[in-house]
Design a protein around this motif. Structure first.
Motif, PDB file in Angstrom:
ATOM      1  N   UNK A  37       0.826  -1.208   0.000  1.00 16.89           N
ATOM      2  CA  UNK A  37       0.000   0.000   0.000  1.00 16.89           C
ATOM      3  C   UNK A  37       0.862   1.260   0.000  1.00 16.89           C
ATOM      4  N   UNK A  38       1.989   1.211   0.726  1.00 20.25           N
ATOM      5  CA  UNK A  38       2.858   2.381   0.813  1.00 20.25           C
ATOM      6  C   UNK A  38       3.357   2.806  -0.561  1.00 20.25           C
ATOM      7  N   UNK A  39       3.543   1.845  -1.428  1.00 24.96           N
ATOM      8  CA  UNK A  39       4.031   2.148  -2.780  1.00 24.96           C
ATOM      9  C   UNK A  39       2.940   2.739  -3.669  1.00 24.96           C
ATOM     10  N   UNK A  40       1.685   2.685  -3.204  1.00 27.69           N
ATOM     11  CA  UNK A  40       0.584   3.108  -4.058  1.00 27.69           C
ATOM     12  C   UNK A  40      -0.238   4.265  -3.510  1.00 27.69           C
ATOM     13  N   UNK A  41      -0.064   4.598  -2.242  1.00 22.87           N
ATOM     14  CA  UNK A  41      -0.803   5.707  -1.651  1.00 22.87           C
ATOM     15  C   UNK A  41       0.118   6.910  -1.537  1.00 22.87           C
ATOM     16  N   UNK A  42      -0.183   7.930  -2.303  1.00 24.51           N
ATOM     17  CA  UNK A  42       0.671   9.111  -2.362  1.00 24.51           C
ATOM     18  C   UNK A  42       0.649   9.883  -1.041  1.00 24.51           C
ATOM     19  N   UNK A  44       1.586   9.242   1.927  1.00 24.98           N
ATOM     20  CA  UNK A  44       1.229   8.528   3.155  1.00 24.98           C
ATOM     21  C   UNK A  44       2.444   7.765   3.661  1.00 24.98           C
ATOM     22  N   UNK A  45       2.775   7.968   4.926  1.00 26.67           N
ATOM     23  CA  UNK A  45       3.897   7.240   5.500  1.00 26.67           C
ATOM     24  C   UNK A  45       3.465   5.800   5.792  1.00 26.67           C
ATOM     25  N   UNK A  46       4.455   4.923   5.899  1.00 25.50           N
ATOM     26  CA  UNK A  46       4.134   3.524   6.194  1.00 25.50           C
ATOM     27  C   UNK A  46       3.513   3.405   7.578  1.00 25.50           C
ATOM     28  N   UNK A  47       3.937   4.269   8.502  1.00 28.57           N
ATOM     29  CA  UNK A  47       3.377   4.250   9.851  1.00 28.57           C
ATOM     30  C   UNK A  47       1.892   4.591   9.830  1.00 28.57           C
ATOM     31  N   UNK A  48       1.512   5.614   9.032  1.00 24.48           N
ATOM     32  CA  UNK A  48       0.104   5.997   8.945  1.00 24.48           C
ATOM     33  C   UNK A  48      -0.718   4.888   8.295  1.00 24.48           C
ATOM     34  N   UNK A  49      -0.139   4.241   7.307  1.00 30.08           N
ATOM     35  CA  UNK A  49      -0.846   3.138   6.656  1.00 30.08           C
ATOM     36  C   UNK A  49      -1.064   2.004   7.641  1.00 30.08           C
ATOM     37  N   UNK A  50      -0.048   1.715   8.460  1.00 30.92           N
ATOM     38  CA  UNK A  50      -0.182   0.664   9.456  1.00 30.92           C
ATOM     39  C   UNK A  50      -1.278   0.996  10.471  1.00 30.92           C
ATOM     40  N   UNK A  51      -1.320   2.269  10.891  1.00 31.17           N
ATOM     41  CA  UNK A  51      -2.365   2.679  11.840  1.00 31.17           C
ATOM     42  C   UNK A  51      -3.747   2.538  11.208  1.00 31.17           C
ATOM     43  N   UNK A  52      -3.841   2.898   9.916  1.00 24.81           N
ATOM     44  CA  UNK A  52      -5.113   2.757   9.229  1.00 24.81           C
ATOM     45  C   UNK A  52      -5.546   1.309   9.104  1.00 24.81           C
ATOM     46  N   UNK A  53      -4.595   0.422   8.834  1.00 26.43           N
ATOM     47  CA  UNK A  53      -4.897  -1.009   8.736  1.00 26.43           C
ATOM     48  C   UNK A  53      -5.353  -1.538  10.091  1.00 26.43           C
ATOM     49  N   UNK A  54      -4.647  -1.138  11.141  1.00 29.63           N
ATOM     50  CA  UNK A  54      -5.001  -1.597  12.493  1.00 29.63           C
ATOM     51  C   UNK A  54      -6.387  -1.098  12.908  1.00 29.63           C
ATOM     52  N   UNK A  55      -6.783   0.084  12.403  1.00 34.44           N
ATOM     53  CA  UNK A  55      -8.077   0.666  12.768  1.00 34.44           C
ATOM     54  C   UNK A  55      -9.221   0.116  11.923  1.00 34.44           C
ATOM     55  N   UNK A  56      -8.902  -0.695  10.920  1.00 33.06           N
ATOM     56  CA  UNK A  56      -9.953  -1.297  10.111  1.00 33.06           C
ATOM     57  C   UNK A  56     -10.326  -0.535   8.865  1.00 33.06           C
ATOM     58  N   UNK A  57      -9.480   0.429   8.450  1.00 36.05           N
ATOM     59  CA  UNK A  57      -9.762   1.194   7.245  1.00 36.05           C
ATOM     60  C   UNK A  57      -9.424   0.412   5.978  1.00 36.05           C
ATOM     61  N   UNK A  58      -8.837  -0.757   6.123  1.00 36.41           N
ATOM     62  CA  UNK A  58      -8.498  -1.579   4.971  1.00 36.41           C
ATOM     63  C   UNK A  58      -9.057  -2.983   5.152  1.00 36.41           C
ATOM     64  N   UNK A  59      -9.627  -3.526   4.079  1.00 35.90           N
ATOM     65  CA  UNK A  59     -10.082  -4.913   4.096  1.00 35.90           C
ATOM     66  C   UNK A  59      -9.513  -5.641   2.885  1.00 35.90           C
ATOM     67  N   UNK A  60      -9.312  -6.931   3.046  1.00 38.99           N
ATOM     68  CA  UNK A  60      -8.886  -7.797   1.947  1.00 38.99           C
ATOM     69  C   UNK A  60      -9.954  -8.868   1.787  1.00 38.99           C
TER      70      UNK A  60
END
Length: 351
Positions: A37-42, A44-60
């Motif tokens: 995701x970090x390579x595709x979200x302009x 956005x730091x990897x830390x913020x992406x991780x926080x978003x994943x942990x909070x449920x903002x991402x589903x697979x």
């Protein structure tokens, strides 16, 4: 045609959150999803992406995952992200707020008129979020500004619109509420005073809403084609007052200025909505006394006559359906009463 690794779709909920859907390419090797995701979200730091994943903002494939999940070919990834970069800094301010409900996950606030919801160009202080930040610091004195949640806002209402707004207190709650807005399961009923006699007792307005091509601060309805975003408003007449009508509007979608633009599109501009021409006499007589009466009405309600009265949603933790109702603010109540008294003496329209 988009390739699997590309962005498939984008949608907006209340113009605050963006939903992006990706399909993993068939040749993709296993890779941590936060890195992918970090390579595709302009921006956005990897830390913020991780926080978003942990909070449920991402589903697979419809399920929440952890940051160490490794993507596989044909995985469907849905990412919900806040798209408003304007309010990266929120300075806590001691602003009195009308809290209708609050627990550890959500807060519901009855917003007064003339209050901007979030900081932005020209309004960096005095906003609802500035007051919320102060409120949260009072609850937790150890909370510093960097820890103040940026995800709390899941929808918004205009500066001069009054009424109910829900905010999340955790990332998990924000993700849950944002999905409810995307899925159109949130109940939102507004009361508006509009110009003219709305002929039908009830109806539905369907029309794409997008920015006006000439006046960029305004929005308009595009009935056909690809312009704008799909929008649906249901309305019901509550009271007819000859030259104006009190209506209830139920939002099925949540576009910027939706009620204001949709009602104008059917010939019933909101009363005293200066951006869309409602601050002029649009229905009625040419007599001086009538003009003076309407001017007095503008003074009684010196804003767009719109109130977010009812709000319903599923609690993000308990799943309990919750409903909240707020009374009409004094200015709109006085406006309606003034028109009621007027038609007692002028029972028939004088065109």
């Amino acid at each position: 045609m988009l390739e699997h690794d590309d962005l498939l779709q984008e949608e907006n909920a209340e113009e605050l959150y963006e939903k992006k859907t990706f399909i993993i390419d068939k040749g993709q090797e296993p890779l941590r999803i936060d890195k992918w995701m970090h390579a595709r979200i302009e921006n956005a730091t990897r830390n913020k992406i991780q926080k978003g994943i942990d909070a449920g903002f991402l589903t697979v494939n419809g399920r929440a995952v952890k940051s160490n999940y490794r993507v596989k070919p044909d995985d469907k990834i849905v990412w919900i992200t806040l798209i408003n970069p304007e309010f990266s800094e929120i300075v806590p301010e001691n602003i009195p707020l009308d809290f209708v409900y609050e627990d550890d996950a959500v807060m519901v606030i009855n917003k007064p008129p003339n209050m901007v919801v979030h900081p932005g160009v020209g309004n960096y202080t005095g906003t609802l979020l500035n007051g919320v930040a102060y409120h949260l610091q009072q609850q937790n004195p150890d909370l510093n500004e960097e820890d103040l949640p940026r995800f709390g806002l899941v929808h918004r209402i205009d500066k001069n619109t009054t009424g109910l707004i829900v905010l999340a207190k955790t990332g998990e709650a924000a993700s849950n509420l944002a999905k409810q807005f995307f899925n159109h399961t949130v109940t939102r009923k507004y009361i508006a005073v509009v110009w003219g006699n709305v002929e039908e007792d009830e109806g539905t307005i369907i029309g794409n809403i997008g920015r006006h091509e000439r006046f960029r601060k305004m929005f308009t309805v595009y009935p056909e084609g690809d312009k704008g975003k799909h929008a649906v408003t249901h309305y019901k007449v509550l009271e007819r007052l000859n030259y104006v009508t009190v209506v209830e509007c139920v939002l099925e979608t949540g576009r910027t200025h939706q009620i204001r633009v949709h009602m104008k599109s059917i010939g019933h501009t909101l009363f005293n909505d200066w951006e869309y021409g409602g601050d002029k006499i649009l229905k009625g007589t040419v007599y001086t006394k009538y003009k003076q009466f309407v001017d007095n009405c503008f003074e009684v309600c010196p804003r767009c006559a719109l109130h977010a009265k009812t709000l319903g949603f599923d609690h993000p933790v308990t799943d309990e359906r919750m409903f909240f109702d707020s009374p009409l603010p004094n200015d709109m109540q006085q406006l309606i009463e003034k028109w009621e008294r007027y038609i007692q003496f002028k029972p028939l329209p004088e065109e």
